[in-house]
Design a protein around this motif. Structure first.
Motif, mmCIF file in Angstrom:
data_model
loop_
_atom_site.group_PDB
_atom_site.id
_atom_site.type_symbol
_atom_site.label_atom_id
_atom_site.label_comp_id
_atom_site.label_asym_id
_atom_site.label_seq_id
_atom_site.Cartn_x
_atom_site.Cartn_y
_atom_site.Cartn_z
ATOM 1 N N VAL A 178 34.880 45.065 27.315
ATOM 2 C CA VAL A 178 35.525 44.815 28.542
ATOM 3 C C VAL A 178 35.558 43.214 28.722
ATOM 4 N N MET A 179 36.718 42.789 29.022
ATOM 5 C CA MET A 179 36.897 41.369 29.304
ATOM 6 C C MET A 179 36.778 41.342 30.616
ATOM 7 N N LEU A 180 36.003 40.581 31.151
ATOM 8 C CA LEU A 180 36.049 40.404 32.606
ATOM 9 C C LEU A 180 36.141 38.879 33.012
ATOM 10 N N SER A 181 36.853 38.490 33.808
ATOM 11 C CA SER A 181 37.276 37.219 33.974
ATOM 12 C C SER A 181 36.176 36.413 35.152
ATOM 13 N N HIS A 182 36.425 35.380 35.226
ATOM 14 C CA HIS A 182 35.192 34.693 36.351
ATOM 15 C C HIS A 182 35.979 35.194 37.597
ATOM 16 N N ARG A 183 37.007 35.386 37.813
ATOM 17 C CA ARG A 183 37.725 35.887 39.075
ATOM 18 C C ARG A 183 37.258 37.141 39.520
ATOM 19 N N ASN A 184 37.020 38.225 38.413
ATOM 20 C CA ASN A 184 36.744 39.357 38.430
ATOM 21 C C ASN A 184 35.176 39.533 39.171
ATOM 22 N N LEU A 185 34.453 38.762 38.525
ATOM 23 C CA LEU A 185 33.130 38.720 38.562
ATOM 24 C C LEU A 185 32.863 37.975 40.023
ATOM 25 N N LEU A 186 33.511 36.821 40.235
ATOM 26 C CA LEU A 186 33.287 36.166 41.442
ATOM 27 C C LEU A 186 33.544 37.230 42.621
ATOM 28 N N VAL A 200 43.312 52.823 40.332
ATOM 29 C CA VAL A 200 42.772 51.891 41.456
ATOM 30 C C VAL A 200 43.493 50.357 40.671
ATOM 31 N N ARG A 201 43.834 49.703 41.991
ATOM 32 C CA ARG A 201 44.271 48.229 41.587
ATOM 33 C C ARG A 201 43.622 47.083 42.413
ATOM 34 N N GLY A 202 43.378 45.963 41.897
ATOM 35 C CA GLY A 202 42.727 44.930 42.560
ATOM 36 C C GLY A 202 42.063 43.959 41.719
ATOM 37 N N PRO A 203 41.712 42.475 42.470
ATOM 38 C CA PRO A 203 41.671 41.422 41.964
ATOM 39 C C PRO A 203 40.226 41.468 41.119
ATOM 40 N N ASN A 204 39.345 42.746 40.840
ATOM 41 C CA ASN A 204 38.484 43.183 40.226
ATOM 42 C C ASN A 204 38.442 43.612 39.097
ATOM 43 N N VAL A 205 39.789 44.232 38.753
ATOM 44 C CA VAL A 205 40.276 45.132 37.372
ATOM 45 C C VAL A 205 40.257 44.176 36.263
ATOM 46 N N MET A 206 39.613 44.264 35.149
ATOM 47 C CA MET A 206 39.315 43.544 34.143
ATOM 48 C C MET A 206 40.978 43.142 33.562
ATOM 49 N N LEU A 207 40.463 42.233 32.557
ATOM 50 C CA LEU A 207 41.716 41.676 32.150
ATOM 51 C C LEU A 207 42.395 42.588 30.945
ATOM 52 N N GLY A 208 41.236 43.427 30.110
ATOM 53 C CA GLY A 208 41.506 44.547 29.257
ATOM 54 C C GLY A 208 40.433 44.608 28.236
ATOM 55 N N TYR A 209 40.862 45.470 27.156
ATOM 56 C CA TYR A 209 39.744 45.495 26.035
ATOM 57 C C TYR A 209 39.971 44.450 25.008
ATOM 58 N N TYR A 210 38.969 43.998 24.929
ATOM 59 C CA TYR A 210 38.965 42.888 23.574
ATOM 60 C C TYR A 210 39.643 43.273 22.469
ATOM 61 N N ARG A 211 40.526 42.659 21.703
ATOM 62 C CA ARG A 211 41.164 42.987 20.309
ATOM 63 C C ARG A 211 41.785 44.540 20.431
ATOM 64 N N ALA A 212 42.022 45.020 21.491
ATOM 65 C CA ALA A 212 42.349 46.395 21.512
ATOM 66 C C ALA A 212 43.740 46.578 22.689
#
Length: 531
Positions: free
Chosen positions: A187-195, A371-383
């Protein structure tokens, strides 16, 4: 209205730093001697931790870690793990925290899938990490001020990922689940997701400089990483770092060590009560505890009431998912509830509940939660196919959970459309356990289901053996234990002549769940009769 609900999505994003390692900078500047961590009786100030991160980042760079590289860190909860994750952030690398109690197979799958440039093992803290380090030929040394770190060989073939021009979209953390196929899923989580999750979590729990937060949930999982590590340091609080769960140590920390906030899974609280009963304690001391939160598994209402009666404060239920960093809803401390609600949605979260045809259901009706929002992951890595199946073109993420919302806006989780088992807050995907059992040379096929027990879920495996097979259920449990970390191992293995199936050959797991429940009930009755 809770103070957290006063914020709009835009306000939650306003003023956020660009990288997760920047969250503690204001406290390094303004209150440098304030404790950021307490670990094993030692206090680490914000200044000391910042210096440790800087030193670890330099050493990682010297070890060949580049922007866009993936760095795997196998460690129990520790200041060292937190520092190395933030050091990766400073280098624009992707941190991959993994539980050292994973098996060799599981560790290797994550390392291979992620293409990690380096793998680090906190050998000083656990035998499991030391064993992994020895197995891969890691050299024991120091990273920053932390000794006993096994540094795995440099992966010369690792390809660095592009660094995003918009820092908020850069991947900060790559968190692995097993996936419904049994293969690793990153699960690719961005800095913004986590912040943004860190900010919302701190507002929801009203984090203060004087708070000491008990850090028992692993940083290798999303709650430990985003809510305990990042959010605590974002709000100037102190994280009481705990390597492994121990109910006696938890009871002592609450009573004697100034713990103000506890976030656990239902099993955390169940074990506290078991500890009280075993030790004959009249009442657990509350100390300075002001907030108790729970997530990660269905909350039994009897357990909720017993814990609330014990400590005299509400147990606040929450709901989230790794792909959403994780927070989606939470009961507000100002408005506690007595039922199984997981509270209103958090600010910034859009939601819809739909039927099988994608149509929005009426208030109070059960449907699938998107759901939708700024916390939703970028996607699944290499998938990319998995990502496209989970997130549509409008950014709606399908949680795979069945839910309903009442007239007051409270969310209730009705069940899972997936077969996911959540054991002590950890995700267990049946397909992975089945793949291990099916590899046994005397097993024809297997099917794994979850069974509710004492506010938790346990893993029950059904197997069909080859004719004439002589392997016992205990042999199969031992076989699985060699390849699966503890929380994924079956609590019970049941041998059937044939697994129930439809005409298509699909195994009928609902029938197996009924058998599993009936077996548990029969055992309870036998114990009662014997008593």
């Amino acid at each position: 209205m809770s103070s957290v609900d006063e914020f709009t999505a835009a306000e939650l994003l306003d003023g956020l730093p660009s990288r997760v390692h920047e969250v503690y900078a204001p406290f390094v500047r303004d209150i440098p001697d304030h404790p950021a961590f307490v670990e094993g009786g030692r206090s680490w100030s914000y200044r000391q931790f910042s210096e440790a991160v800087d030193a670890a980042a330099k050493d990682l760079s010297d070890l060949g870690v580049r922007p866009g590289d993936r760095v795997m860190i196998a460690s129990e909860n520790s200041v060292a793990l937190g520092a190395m994750l933030f050091a990766a952030s400073k280098l624009d690398a992707w941190g991959i925290a993994v539980n050292p109690r994973l098996s060799a197979r599981e560790i290797d799958l994550i390392g291979t899938h992620s293409g990690a440039r380096r793998a680090l093992f906190n050998s000083a803290l656990s035998k499991e990490a030391a064993d992994h380090a020895k197995r891969v030929g890691a050299k024991i040394g120091a990273v920053g001020p932390f000794g006993g770190i096994g540094v795995g060989p440099l992966n010369e073939d690792a390809q660095a990922e592009p660094v995003e021009r918009d820092g908020a979209r850069q991947v900060a953390g790559l968190l692995y689940t097993s996936g419904t196929t049994g293969a690793p899923k990153g699960v690719m989580l961005s800095h913004r997701n986590l912040l943004v999750t860190g900010r919302v979590s701190g507002l929801l729990r009203q984090n203060r400089l004087t708070d000491r937060i008990y850090g028992v949930l692993p940083m290798s999982h999303i709650v430990g990483y985003s809510i305990l590590l990042i959010s605590t340091l974002m709000h100037g609080s102190t994280l009481h770092v705990v390597a492994k769960a121990d109910p006696a140590a938890l009871a002592h920390a609450i009573a004697e060590e100034g713990i103000t906030s506890l976030f656990g899974v239902p099993a955390t609280y169940q074990r506290l009560l078991e500890h009280k009963a075993v030790k004959g304690i009249r009442r657990l001391e509350r100390g300075k505890l002001r907030l108790m939160s729970v997530a990660g598994a269905p909350l039994d209402l009897d357990l909720k009431k017993r814990i609330e009666d014990e400590f005299g404060i509400p147990l606040l239920n929450n709901y989230g998912i790794t792909e959403c960093s994780p927070g989606l809803s939470g009961v507000r401390s100002e408005h506690p509830v007595s039922d199984e609600s997981v509270g209103p949605f958090l600010p910034g979260i859009e939601h819809r509940i739909v039927d099988g045809q994608g149509r929005t259901v009426a208030t109070g009706e059960v449907g699938e939660l998107h759901v939708r929002g700024p916390n939703v992951m970028l996607g699944y890595y290499r998938a990319p196919e998995l990502t496209a199946a989970a997130i549509d073109g409008q950014g709606w993420f399908n949680t795979g959970d069945l839910a309903r919302v009442n007239g007051e806006g409270h969310l209730y989780i009705a069940g899972r459309t997936k077969e996911l088992i959540i054991r002590s807050g950890f995700n267990v995907y049946p397909a992975e356990v089945e793949a291990v059992l099916n590899a046994h040379d005397q097993v024809v096929q297997s099917a794994v289901v979850g069974r509710t027990v004492d506010g938790n879920e346990e893993v029950v495996a059904f197997v069909q053996l080859l004719p004439g097979a002589r392997v016992s259920t205990e042999d199969l449990k031992a076989y699985a234990a060699q390849q699966l970390t503890s929380y994924k191992r079956p609590s019970e293995v049941v041998v059937l002549d044939a697994l129930p199936s439809a005409s298509t050959g699909k195994i009928l797991k609902h029938q197996l769940r009924e058998i599993a429940i009936a077996r548990a009930s029969a055992k309870t009755s036998d114990v009662a009769a014997a008593g």
